[in-house]
Design a protein around this motif. Structure first.
Motif, PDB file in Angstrom:
ATOM      1  N   ALA A  61     -35.038 -41.670  19.741  1.00 42.83           N
ATOM      2  CA  ALA A  61     -35.275 -42.497  20.930  1.00 42.83           C
ATOM      3  C   ALA A  61     -36.056 -43.762  20.588  1.00 42.83           C
ATOM      4  O   ALA A  61     -35.957 -44.768  21.292  1.00 42.83           O
ATOM      5  N   GLU A  62     -36.804 -43.722  19.498  1.00 43.72           N
ATOM      6  CA  GLU A  62     -37.571 -44.883  19.036  1.00 43.72           C
ATOM      7  C   GLU A  62     -36.731 -45.773  18.117  1.00 43.72           C
ATOM      8  O   GLU A  62     -37.232 -46.754  17.578  1.00 43.72           O
ATOM      9  N   GLY A  63     -35.469 -45.387  17.885  1.00 44.46           N
ATOM     10  CA  GLY A  63     -34.576 -46.204  17.072  1.00 44.46           C
ATOM     11  C   GLY A  63     -34.514 -45.839  15.603  1.00 44.46           C
ATOM     12  O   GLY A  63     -33.936 -46.572  14.804  1.00 44.46           O
ATOM     13  N   HIS A  64     -35.091 -44.715  15.224  1.00 39.49           N
ATOM     14  CA  HIS A  64     -35.083 -44.291  13.822  1.00 39.49           C
ATOM     15  C   HIS A  64     -33.832 -43.474  13.505  1.00 39.49           C
ATOM     16  O   HIS A  64     -33.250 -42.844  14.386  1.00 39.49           O
ATOM     17  N   ASP A  65     -33.447 -43.480  12.253  1.00 38.97           N
ATOM     18  CA  ASP A  65     -32.312 -42.711  11.746  1.00 38.97           C
ATOM     19  C   ASP A  65     -32.876 -41.477  11.053  1.00 38.97           C
ATOM     20  O   ASP A  65     -33.594 -41.606  10.057  1.00 38.97           O
ATOM     21  N   CYS A  66     -32.590 -40.280  11.579  1.00 34.71           N
ATOM     22  CA  CYS A  66     -33.221 -39.053  11.082  1.00 34.71           C
ATOM     23  C   CYS A  66     -32.214 -38.076  10.504  1.00 34.71           C
ATOM     24  O   CYS A  66     -31.078 -37.988  10.975  1.00 34.71           O
ATOM     25  N   LEU A  67     -32.661 -37.344   9.499  1.00 36.00           N
ATOM     26  CA  LEU A  67     -31.926 -36.204   8.962  1.00 36.00           C
ATOM     27  C   LEU A  67     -32.847 -35.004   9.092  1.00 36.00           C
ATOM     28  O   LEU A  67     -33.992 -35.042   8.624  1.00 36.00           O
ATOM     29  N   LEU A  68     -32.363 -33.939   9.735  1.00 35.09           N
ATOM     30  CA  LEU A  68     -33.136 -32.716   9.930  1.00 35.09           C
ATOM     31  C   LEU A  68     -32.647 -31.654   8.968  1.00 35.09           C
ATOM     32  O   LEU A  68     -31.446 -31.371   8.911  1.00 35.09           O
ATOM     33  N   VAL A  69     -33.575 -31.071   8.192  1.00 36.60           N
ATOM     34  CA  VAL A  69     -33.256 -29.949   7.309  1.00 36.60           C
ATOM     35  C   VAL A  69     -34.175 -28.786   7.641  1.00 36.60           C
ATOM     36  O   VAL A  69     -35.242 -28.969   8.232  1.00 36.60           O
ATOM     37  N   GLU A  70     -33.763 -27.561   7.237  1.00 40.05           N
ATOM     38  CA  GLU A  70     -34.459 -26.345   7.653  1.00 40.05           C
ATOM     39  C   GLU A  70     -35.633 -25.928   6.786  1.00 40.05           C
ATOM     40  O   GLU A  70     -36.469 -25.142   7.229  1.00 40.05           O
ATOM     41  N   ASN A  71     -35.695 -26.381   5.537  1.00 36.29           N
ATOM     42  CA  ASN A  71     -36.778 -25.912   4.666  1.00 36.29           C
ATOM     43  C   ASN A  71     -37.068 -26.922   3.555  1.00 36.29           C
ATOM     44  O   ASN A  71     -36.338 -27.902   3.384  1.00 36.29           O
ATOM     45  N   ALA A  72     -38.125 -26.628   2.814  1.00 37.83           N
ATOM     46  CA  ALA A  72     -38.580 -27.557   1.777  1.00 37.83           C
ATOM     47  C   ALA A  72     -37.578 -27.681   0.626  1.00 37.83           C
ATOM     48  O   ALA A  72     -37.455 -28.744   0.027  1.00 37.83           O
ATOM     49  N   VAL A  73     -36.862 -26.608   0.320  1.00 37.95           N
ATOM     50  CA  VAL A  73     -35.870 -26.661  -0.757  1.00 37.95           C
ATOM     51  C   VAL A  73     -34.760 -27.652  -0.379  1.00 37.95           C
ATOM     52  O   VAL A  73     -34.361 -28.488  -1.195  1.00 37.95           O
ATOM     53  N   GLU A  74     -34.282 -27.573   0.875  1.00 36.38           N
ATOM     54  CA  GLU A  74     -33.272 -28.532   1.334  1.00 36.38           C
ATOM     55  C   GLU A  74     -33.832 -29.947   1.340  1.00 36.38           C
ATOM     56  O   GLU A  74     -33.119 -30.906   1.042  1.00 36.38           O
ATOM     57  N   ALA A  75     -35.110 -30.074   1.674  1.00 39.58           N
ATOM     58  CA  ALA A  75     -35.741 -31.396   1.684  1.00 39.58           C
ATOM     59  C   ALA A  75     -35.771 -31.986   0.283  1.00 39.58           C
ATOM     60  O   ALA A  75     -35.449 -33.165   0.096  1.00 39.58           O
ATOM     61  N   LEU A  76     -36.139 -31.190  -0.702  1.00 38.03           N
ATOM     62  CA  LEU A  76     -36.184 -31.683  -2.078  1.00 38.03           C
ATOM     63  C   LEU A  76     -34.791 -32.077  -2.555  1.00 38.03           C
ATOM     64  O   LEU A  76     -34.632 -33.074  -3.262  1.00 38.03           O
ATOM     65  N   ASP A  77     -33.784 -31.300  -2.147  1.00 42.50           N
ATOM     66  CA  ASP A  77     -32.400 -31.661  -2.492  1.00 42.50           C
ATOM     67  C   ASP A  77     -32.031 -33.005  -1.868  1.00 42.50           C
ATOM     68  O   ASP A  77     -31.457 -33.866  -2.525  1.00 42.50           O
ATOM     69  N   ALA A  78     -32.356 -33.172  -0.583  1.00 43.77           N
ATOM     70  CA  ALA A  78     -32.032 -34.429   0.111  1.00 43.77           C
ATOM     71  C   ALA A  78     -32.763 -35.602  -0.521  1.00 43.77           C
ATOM     72  O   ALA A  78     -32.200 -36.688  -0.664  1.00 43.77           O
ATOM     73  N   LEU A  79     -34.009 -35.389  -0.919  1.00 38.05           N
ATOM     74  CA  LEU A  79     -34.785 -36.462  -1.539  1.00 38.05           C
ATOM     75  C   LEU A  79     -34.246 -36.821  -2.921  1.00 38.05           C
ATOM     76  O   LEU A  79     -34.396 -37.952  -3.369  1.00 38.05           O
ATOM     77  N   GLY A  80     -33.605 -35.858  -3.573  1.00 42.60           N
ATOM     78  CA  GLY A  80     -33.043 -36.103  -4.892  1.00 42.60           C
ATOM     79  C   GLY A  80     -31.779 -36.940  -4.859  1.00 42.60           C
ATOM     80  O   GLY A  80     -31.361 -37.478  -5.877  1.00 42.60           O
ATOM     81  N   GLU A  81     -31.178 -37.055  -3.685  1.00 44.03           N
ATOM     82  CA  GLU A  81     -29.970 -37.859  -3.536  1.00 44.03           C
ATOM     83  C   GLU A  81     -30.389 -39.283  -3.185  1.00 44.03           C
ATOM     84  O   GLU A  81     -30.751 -39.565  -2.052  1.00 44.03           O
ATOM     85  N   GLU A  82     -30.368 -40.180  -4.147  1.00 42.19           N
ATOM     86  CA  GLU A  82     -30.867 -41.545  -3.959  1.00 42.19           C
ATOM     87  C   GLU A  82     -30.199 -42.281  -2.799  1.00 42.19           C
ATOM     88  O   GLU A  82     -30.819 -43.122  -2.156  1.00 42.19           O
ATOM     89  N   ARG A  83     -28.976 -41.941  -2.492  1.00 40.85           N
ATOM     90  CA  ARG A  83     -28.259 -42.671  -1.450  1.00 40.85           C
ATOM     91  C   ARG A  83     -28.902 -42.499  -0.071  1.00 40.85           C
ATOM     92  O   ARG A  83     -28.650 -43.272   0.834  1.00 40.85           O
ATOM     93  N   ASN A  84     -29.736 -41.480   0.092  1.00 37.69           N
ATOM     94  CA  ASN A  84     -30.364 -41.260   1.394  1.00 37.69           C
ATOM     95  C   ASN A  84     -31.455 -42.282   1.687  1.00 37.69           C
ATOM     96  O   ASN A  84     -31.672 -42.639   2.830  1.00 37.69           O
TER      97      ASN A  84
END
Length: 116
Positions: free
Chosen positions: A22-45
């Protein structure tokens, strides 16, 4: 801003995502820290911020914060908790913010993100 939200509670995660979308941000929601580390490892994000729940299975929000820093990931990190935030801030002085996860989050979360 591109924001990674980490929360094992689908309702709480969706609420944080809705507040920030609602504030205009682009968000990705993941369920746990392991998924977060995977998402952070993908530079394109290209995330600008990580917002994480404190209490999650496998790795806590503080564990995720520490693992990110150990890997050289210096993205600002906001921790959400149902506990007293002061001891958590003391344990991790590099947090951008530590917010109470309650009804006030609709006001405190956008304010914290805007302050970064």
């Amino acid at each position: 801003m591109r924001i990674l939200i980490v929360d094992d509670d689908p309702f709480a995660g969706a609420m944080a995502e809705a507040i920030l979308n609602a504030e205009g941000h682009d968000c990705l929601l993941v369920e746990n820290a392991v998924e977060a580390l995977d998402a952070l490892g993908e530079e394109r994000n290209g995330f600008d911020l990580v917002i994480s729940d404190m209490h999650m299975p496998l790795l806590s929000g503080l564990d995720l914060f520490r693992e990110m820093r150990d890997r050289g990931v210096a993205i600002p990190f906001v921790l959400l908790t149902g506990d007293d935030p002061e001891p958590l801030r003391a344990q991790a002085p590099g947090l951008a913010a530590c917010l109470i996860k309650d009804a006030s989050l609709e006001a405190t979360l956008p304010a914290a993100v805007a302050g970064l």
